[in-house]
Scaffold this motif. Structure first.
Motif, short mmCIF file in Angstrom:
data_model
loop_
_atom_site.label_atom_id
_atom_site.label_comp_id
_atom_site.label_asym_id
_atom_site.label_seq_id
_atom_site.Cartn_x
_atom_site.Cartn_y
_atom_site.Cartn_z
N VAL A 23 54.16 60.66 13.22
CA VAL A 23 53.35 61.56 14.04
C VAL A 23 54.09 61.94 15.32
CG1 VAL A 23 51.24 61.71 15.42
CG2 VAL A 23 51.14 60.87 13.09
N VAL A 24 54.73 60.98 15.96
CA VAL A 24 55.47 61.29 17.20
C VAL A 24 56.61 62.26 16.90
CG1 VAL A 24 56.97 60.30 18.98
CG2 VAL A 24 54.80 59.20 18.42
N LEU A 25 57.30 62.07 15.78
CA LEU A 25 58.39 62.98 15.42
C LEU A 25 57.86 64.38 15.12
CD1 LEU A 25 60.70 60.76 13.20
CD2 LEU A 25 61.27 61.81 15.39
N LEU A 26 56.81 64.46 14.29
CA LEU A 26 56.31 65.77 13.87
C LEU A 26 55.54 66.49 14.98
CD1 LEU A 26 55.13 64.94 10.24
CD2 LEU A 26 57.08 66.34 10.91
N ALA A 27 54.57 65.80 15.59
CA ALA A 27 53.73 66.45 16.59
C ALA A 27 54.41 66.51 17.96
CB ALA A 27 52.40 65.71 16.72
N LEU A 35 52.63 70.15 13.38
CA LEU A 35 51.45 69.40 13.80
C LEU A 35 50.47 69.27 12.63
CD1 LEU A 35 49.63 68.06 15.94
CD2 LEU A 35 48.85 70.34 16.57
N MET A 36 50.37 70.33 11.81
CA MET A 36 49.49 70.28 10.64
C MET A 36 49.89 69.15 9.71
SD MET A 36 47.07 71.26 8.70
CE MET A 36 46.49 72.72 9.47
N PHE A 37 51.18 68.99 9.46
CA PHE A 37 51.65 67.90 8.60
C PHE A 37 51.35 66.54 9.24
CE2 PHE A 37 54.32 71.47 7.28
CZ PHE A 37 54.03 71.48 5.92
N ALA A 38 51.51 66.44 10.54
CA ALA A 38 51.19 65.19 11.23
C ALA A 38 49.72 64.85 11.07
CB ALA A 38 51.55 65.30 12.71
N VAL A 93 50.03 65.75 24.90
CA VAL A 93 51.02 65.20 25.83
C VAL A 93 52.27 66.08 25.81
CG1 VAL A 93 52.60 63.25 26.21
CG2 VAL A 93 50.18 62.83 25.79
N ARG A 94 52.69 66.48 24.62
CA ARG A 94 53.86 67.37 24.51
C ARG A 94 53.60 68.67 25.27
NH1 ARG A 94 55.71 70.20 18.85
NH2 ARG A 94 56.50 72.11 19.79
N SER A 95 52.41 69.23 25.09
CA SER A 95 52.08 70.50 25.76
C SER A 95 52.04 70.34 27.27
CB SER A 95 50.74 71.02 25.25
OG SER A 95 50.81 71.31 23.87
N ALA A 96 51.57 69.18 27.75
CA ALA A 96 51.49 68.94 29.19
C ALA A 96 52.88 68.70 29.80
CB ALA A 96 50.58 67.75 29.47
N LEU A 97 53.72 67.96 29.09
CA LEU A 97 55.03 67.61 29.64
C LEU A 97 56.04 68.75 29.50
CD1 LEU A 97 55.45 63.91 28.41
CD2 LEU A 97 54.84 64.73 30.70
N PHE A 98 55.93 69.52 28.43
CA PHE A 98 56.89 70.60 28.16
C PHE A 98 56.14 71.90 27.93
CE2 PHE A 98 58.54 66.60 26.36
CZ PHE A 98 59.63 66.42 27.19
#
Length: 196
Positions: A23-27, A35-38, A93-98
């Motif tokens: 999940v961390v790798l995909l999302a 993200l859908m696959f995650a 978190v990804r969206s907030a950080l990057f």
């Protein structure tokens, strides 16, 4: 209920780390659509728990415990929902950080809606057929859902983000309602299996 959740989490404690890494790798680092696959991987944990329960003949032990069939069914759904929530949290978190790599809100809604649909379809099948017989149906259901997602994504191309958010919010609400029915169906199937 806490005891069943604890048992299930201890059963899959090694699998959880594989799931977290995927999940961390995909999302977290993949493309937006990964993200859908995650989210679809959220089925991995409850299905693995069901497989372990079948192999250990947990149903026989359950009749000697003060645990209802509904608790055994509900905890599989809760673990699936927690998995979906974790994938969503990683995307947030990804969206907030990057901000440059932020996942669109409508895509997050679409991913959660499709993952909830996967849970609502696959778990009753697994409770009815078992994990061995239900494996092909499980894979087919995931394939159909991914195809439906891509058809919807293609047909909504060119729409504004606000319109897409509204559409997927409606699909998410429908998925949540279907999940409520799915829990009842799974409970009835599991109860029938216990009494057989």
């Amino acid at each position: 209920m806490k005891g069943i959740l604890y048992k299930d989490l201890m059963t899959i404690r090694k699998t959880i780390w594989i799931y977290v890494a995927l999940v961390v790798l995909l999302a977290g680092f993949g493309s937006d659509y990964q993200l859908m696959f995650a989210m679809i991987y959220s089925l991995m944990l409850p299905v693995n728990i069901l497989a372990y329960d079948e192999r250990s003949h947990f149903e026989r032990l359950q009749s000697a415990m003060p645990v209802s069939g509904l608790a055994c069914v509900t905890d599989k759904y809760l673990i699936g929902y927690a998995s979906i929530a974790f994938a969503l949290m990683v995307a947030l978190v990804r969206s907030a950080l990057f901000p440059g790599y932020a996942v669109p809100v409508w895509l997050m809604l679409a991913s959660v809606a499709m993952a909830l649909l996967a849970v609502s379809i696959v778990l009753p099948i697994m409770f009815r057929l078992g994990t061995e017989k239900g494996r092909m149906v499980y894979l087919l259901a995931i394939g159909v859902q991914m195809a439906a997602y891509f058809v919807l994504a293609e047909s909504t191309q060119g729409m504004s983000a606000g319109s897409l958010t509204g559409i997927w919010l409606a699909v998410l609400a429908a998925s949540a309602a279907i999940n409520a029915c799915s829990v009842c169906v799974s409970n009835a199937l599991y109860t029938r299996r216990l009494s057989a």
